[in-house]
Design an enzyme around this catalytic site. Structure first.
Site, PDB file in Angstrom:
ATOM      1  N   LYS A 132       0.846  -1.252   0.078  1.00  0.00           N
ATOM      2  CA  LYS A 132      -0.058   0.036  -0.061  1.00  0.00           C
ATOM      3  C   LYS A 132       0.940   1.254   0.053  1.00  0.00           C
ATOM      4  O   LYS A 132       1.458   1.697   1.009  1.00  0.00           O
ATOM      5  CB  LYS A 132      -0.848  -0.152   1.292  1.00  0.00           C
ATOM      6  N   LYS A 151     -12.963  -6.961  -8.402  1.00  0.00           N
ATOM      7  CA  LYS A 151     -13.589  -7.046  -7.177  1.00  0.00           C
ATOM      8  C   LYS A 151     -15.196  -7.174  -7.266  1.00  0.00           C
ATOM      9  O   LYS A 151     -15.785  -6.459  -8.017  1.00  0.00           O
ATOM     10  CB  LYS A 151     -13.341  -5.639  -6.245  1.00  0.00           C
TER      11      LYS A 151
HETATM   12 MG    MG Z   1      -5.723  -2.318  -5.627  1.00  0.00          MG
END
Ligand code: MG
Length: 367
Positions: A165, A265
């Site tokens: 991240k 997703k």
């Molecule tokens: Mg991503």
């Protein structure tokens, strides 16, 4: 077979690591998940789950999911849940947009379809491919040394794919990528996911600063056009995630040669029905995929496992096992990570049985 009632439950999912932090210092300590339970007139029960990544990741938030489910549920009463495409058409006519609210309902209908046919979803979604699904581990944003130590720890547990991240200060992000890369071995996969966090000049500095590192760049900037500009200025392999919100976005990205991989997703695109369409298109186009969801517990993890495990191995870049990030076991029967892999259940439907004590009392109940 008809849908006779729809219920939704709210479940808190605290994190083993205490906190998950990504671009711009956004973070979550306890994920707010919504679990849907659909009953049919002949006694079958299906489960689905939606868990947004907080309220500031996508245009989705937990209370919105529950409001959307309450809005949609009356339209589903009386439908045949096995007719998943028809159910999706009814939901899209009843509520424009809000794909995440539809996702858990669609997932629960797939669970019923599996139970009604006696087949696991991995079979209904096309058939099992390979022995197991390789997982990535998301590495919460912290110092370069802290992230490198975290990667080393998860690598010792069996993971070989790591998604850092980043999306913060460019110089610190370059240091993060380099510190982690130095701890990896041939065959390991490193992704730097900015989660829309860089402005274009920042993204340009990072891709230039890591051009000698074996790293994938994921969703550097907020918009598609900004990301395309960065794509055209780097030769690092390139992944789009947040802006890939449906089939038209996939077609555009494929046509523009804007991606090497995309991130599918389930709740971002509205459920398994639509995620399968995108998956199948990407297989035909030869675009590799990370198959996952925004977040979730055992139910989302099971859905990911079924969709991923029915995808040709060469086309699945990675997936993730959200149920190993949290401290709460919501259901039995869910996939459990073995080293850096998981497998889809062979039981009918999703193959999960939620714990009534964890679900508690419904927060939405429509008959
Ligand atoms: Mg991503």
């Amino acid at each position: 077979m008809r849908i006779s009632s729809v219920r939704a439950y709210q479940v808190d999912l605290p994190l083993r690591e205490g906190r998950y932090t990504w671009a711009d210092g956004r973070s979550v300590e306890v994920f707010d998940s919504t679990i849907v339970e659909i009953h049919t007139d002949d006694g079958l029960v299906g489960y689905g789950e939606v868990c947004p990544l907080g309220a500031a990741y996508l245009p989705a938030f937990a209370a919105g999911a529950r409001a959307g489910i309450a809005e949609l549920a009356p339209h589903l009463i009386g439908l045949d849940p096995r007719e998943v495409t028809t159910v999706n058409h009814v939901m899209d006519r009843a509520l424009r947009g809000h794909p995440y609210a539809k996702s858990a309902l669609d997932m629960a209908c797939w669970d019923i379809l599996g139970k009604a046919t006696g087949l696991p979803l991995v079979t209904l979604l096309g058939g099992r491919e390979g022995d197991s699904v390789a997982l990535y581990r998301a590495i919460s944003q912290s110092s370069p040394e802290g992230m490198a130590d975290n990667v080393a720890g998860y690598r010792a547990e069996g993971y070989r794919k790591f998604q850092l991240k980043v999306g913060g200060d460019p110089d610190t992000d370059i240091a993060r990528i380099r510190a982690v890369s130095a701890r990896l071995s041939p065959g390991d996969v490193l992704v730097a996911d900015a989660n829309t966090g860089w402005l274009m000049h920042e993204a340009m500095r990072v891709v230039e600063g890591v051009k000698d590192v074996d790293v994938y760049i994921e969703q550097p900037c907020l918009t598609y056009d900004e990301c395309l500009s960065i794509r055209q200025h780097t030769d690092r392999p390139f992944i789009l995630d947040e802006v890939i919100d449906g089939l038209p976005a996939v077609l555009r990205a494929a046509n523009d040669r804007a991606v090497d991989c995309i991130n599918v997703k389930i709740s971002k695109v509205g459920g398994l029905t639509k995620a399968r369409q995108i998956r199948d298109l990407c297989v035909s186009l030869g675009i590799a995929m990370t198959i996952e969801d925004t977040w979730g517990s055992d139910i989302v993890t099971a859905a990911i496992a079924h969709l991923a495990h029915s995808t040709p191995e060469r086309l699945r870049f990675s997936s993730t096992d959200f149920n190993s990030y949290g401290t709460v076991d919501v259901a039995i029967g869910a996939p459990r990570r073995v080293g850096g892999t998981m497998s889809a259940s062979e039981d009918p439907g999703l193959g999960v049985r939620p714990d009534p004590a964890i679900l508690g009392e419904p927060v939405v109940s429509v008959k």
